[in-house]
Structures are given as C-alpha cells and as structure tokens.
Design an enzyme around this catalytic site. Sequence first.
Site, PDB file in Angstrom:
ATOM      1  N   GLU A   1      14.553  13.014   5.059  1.00 37.89           N
ATOM      2  CA  GLU A   1      13.318  13.224   5.806  1.00 37.89           C
ATOM      3  C   GLU A   1      13.567  14.211   6.946  1.00 37.89           C
ATOM      4  O   GLU A   1      14.545  14.081   7.679  1.00 37.89           O
ATOM      5  CB  GLU A   1      12.841  11.892   6.373  1.00 37.89           C
ATOM      6  CG  GLU A   1      11.646  11.986   7.311  1.00 37.89           C
ATOM      7  CD  GLU A   1      11.389  10.664   8.009  1.00 37.89           C
ATOM      8  OE1 GLU A   1      10.768   9.794   7.370  1.00 37.89           O
ATOM      9  OE2 GLU A   1      11.809  10.491   9.170  1.00 37.89           O
TER      10      GLU A   1
ATOM     11  N   ASP B   1       7.749  15.102   6.999  1.00 39.61           N
ATOM     12  CA  ASP B   1       7.073  13.976   7.634  1.00 39.61           C
ATOM     13  C   ASP B   1       6.175  14.430   8.779  1.00 39.61           C
ATOM     14  O   ASP B   1       6.631  15.090   9.718  1.00 39.61           O
ATOM     15  CB  ASP B   1       8.117  12.984   8.152  1.00 39.61           C
ATOM     16  CG  ASP B   1       7.484  11.698   8.663  1.00 39.61           C
ATOM     17  OD1 ASP B   1       6.619  11.146   7.957  1.00 39.61           O
ATOM     18  OD2 ASP B   1       7.853  11.253   9.761  1.00 39.61           O
TER      19      ASP B   1
ATOM     20  N   LYS C   1       6.315  -0.278   2.650  1.00 40.51           N
ATOM     21  CA  LYS C   1       5.425  -1.015   3.550  1.00 40.51           C
ATOM     22  C   LYS C   1       4.605  -2.011   2.729  1.00 40.51           C
ATOM     23  O   LYS C   1       3.390  -1.882   2.561  1.00 40.51           O
ATOM     24  CB  LYS C   1       4.531  -0.048   4.317  1.00 40.51           C
ATOM     25  CG  LYS C   1       5.333   0.879   5.243  1.00 40.51           C
ATOM     26  CD  LYS C   1       4.454   1.915   5.898  1.00 40.51           C
ATOM     27  CE  LYS C   1       5.288   2.853   6.771  1.00 40.51           C
ATOM     28  NZ  LYS C   1       4.491   3.942   7.364  1.00 40.51           N
TER      29      LYS C   1
ATOM     30  N   LYS D   1      16.637   9.097   6.903  1.00 37.75           N
ATOM     31  CA  LYS D   1      15.465   9.273   7.753  1.00 37.75           C
ATOM     32  C   LYS D   1      15.860   9.830   9.110  1.00 37.75           C
ATOM     33  O   LYS D   1      17.043  10.054   9.397  1.00 37.75           O
ATOM     34  CB  LYS D   1      14.717   7.942   7.871  1.00 37.75           C
ATOM     35  CG  LYS D   1      14.208   7.425   6.516  1.00 37.75           C
ATOM     36  CD  LYS D   1      13.550   6.079   6.632  1.00 37.75           C
ATOM     37  CE  LYS D   1      12.183   6.164   7.281  1.00 37.75           C
ATOM     38  NZ  LYS D   1      11.182   6.794   6.407  1.00 37.75           N
TER      39      LYS D   1
ATOM     40  N   ARG E   1      -7.219 -21.019  -6.517  1.00 40.52           N
ATOM     41  CA  ARG E   1      -7.045 -20.163  -5.338  1.00 40.52           C
ATOM     42  C   ARG E   1      -5.835 -19.242  -5.482  1.00 40.52           C
ATOM     43  O   ARG E   1      -5.911 -18.067  -5.126  1.00 40.52           O
ATOM     44  CB  ARG E   1      -6.922 -21.036  -4.079  1.00 40.52           C
ATOM     45  CG  ARG E   1      -6.648 -20.273  -2.780  1.00 40.52           C
ATOM     46  CD  ARG E   1      -7.498 -19.020  -2.616  1.00 40.52           C
ATOM     47  NE  ARG E   1      -8.921 -19.257  -2.779  1.00 40.52           N
ATOM     48  CZ  ARG E   1      -9.809 -18.304  -3.017  1.00 40.52           C
ATOM     49  NH1 ARG E   1      -9.416 -17.035  -3.142  1.00 40.52           N
ATOM     50  NH2 ARG E   1     -11.084 -18.600  -3.139  1.00 40.52           N
TER      51      ARG E   1
END
Length: 291
Positions: A199, A220, A133, A165, A98
């Site tokens: 960004e 973005d 992510k 960001k 597995r």
Amino acid sequence: MLTRLQIERLVTGALEEDAPWGDLTTTTLIPADATAHAALVAREAGVFSGGEVFEAAFRLTDPRMRVGLRVADGATFAGGDTLAVVEGPARAVLTAERIGLNFAQRMSGIATLTARYVAEVAHTGARIADTRKTTPLLRAFERHAVTSGGGHNHRHSLSDAVMVKDNHLAVLLRQGVSVTAALQGAIARLPHTTHVEVEVDRLDQLDAVLAAGVGTVMLDNFSLADLRTGVARIAGAAIVEASGGVDLATVRAIAETGVDVISVGALTHSARSLDLGLDITVDAAATEGAD
C-alpha cells in the site's frame, strides 16, 4: 469457497447462543407432534445469498426438517417472491426461524449492495473486492455473500498473502531500512506462490515499491488525477488496486481511471440487512381429532 464444515460450525454456534437450554416458549406452548409449513418471502427486491446457511439452521435444529430452496445464491428476486419453503416439526420451525432469517437477511443484504457496486463499474475492467472489515467469526459467510453479488474476495486472512501497509513501511523507515531492499528480501524468503501487495499513499513512494517487483500496488486515498498518474507509471508492472473513499457515488469515476481492483470495506461493514420474512402456518397436531 463456503464449506459445509464452516456452515455447520457457525450455524451451530448461533443456535446455541439463541437457545442454550432449548426454546422455552415453543416447548411450553406448541404440541410436540404439531407440524408446520413456512415460506421465506422477500419483502423487497434484491440478490439472494445464504441458501445453504438458511437450510442448515433448520436441519441442525431437527434433522426431520425439509427445506426447499426456490432460488440459487446470486439470483435476483422481486418483492413478494418466495425464496425457500420449510416443512417439518413446528417446534423446530419456530426455534430455528430467527437464526435462519438473520443469516439470510444479512448475506442477501451484502450480495445486493455488492451487485450495485459491480453494476457501476461493469463498463470498465475493474473488479470490486471486499476487505477484512468483516464481522468477527462471520467472514466466511460475508465473503460468500460478496461473491453472490458478483464481487471478488481479497485475501481471506493475515496468513494468506503479504500485504505491506503504511504502518509496516513506517516501522521500516524508522529503522533506517530501505523499502526496496526490505521488500526484495521478503520476496526472496517467501514461497514462489505467495502474492505480495504494498500500500502506498503518495506517488513519490511508487518507484521504491516497483523496484522490488511486487505483485500488487494499492493506491490508498488517491485523488482521481493521482490514480490516473499512478496507473500510467505502474504501466502493467503490477496489479493496481484503489482503496479509500469508495462509495456508490465515487466508484464509477475511480474505475474509469484504469485501476484493476477497487476494494470496498462498505460491502461488509455497512450493508443493510434485507427485509425477508418467514410466513408460518402451524398445522393441528397429528393426533388431534383422532378416533
């Protein structure tokens, strides 16, 4: 680059999670001297990734296990193809099954999805890149799978590069700090080898960012028209990355605006595990029927 140390650390943790005190079913039912042969078989077409990880699941369960990989990471395959063969103590085959499958299915799913994105932009100069992510603790495996599919890796962690960001910019503005001056100060303090990316989410932010001399500008959630305008205004002064609203239906048009990089969170957070199976044949115990 996926290292042996990363593979062994993560696979060992997975095996310990799955069988913390051993495999009760296998040790109860399967003779200790039984051996088994198994084949990793594709139930659908795709792009393979995770061969070394699959092998490690069996080797770390029992060093007597032998795994032969029939395809390399990055290779395409059809449904019904045998991707690897496994041979050794039956208990180890059944115990590791597995974990080996989970990693191979997950990584091959990411590689297969990435390859679809790469094919969509192949006629342009745009790179397909992943993001942070990723599944916690499995970033190394998932990012390796992206490269197996022909994609590229973004910064691996918060420690690798400076990426400013929108929330960073918002804090600076609330403090009354000039964005250009803040970025220039940061660049002056950094080693010359450290890349700086910023960004922006509006065209009117570009001038202040470009004036600082950053390496990459991320546009973005821009419309296609604004992406084209942004590329023209940056005009080679920095790498242009597009992000936000990217999927298989939109990536081609985004690439055709002239951006250099398209970062796609879906490569790792939305990839479907590929359907792979381990077909096992358990041999009779070596001593069975002996005189």
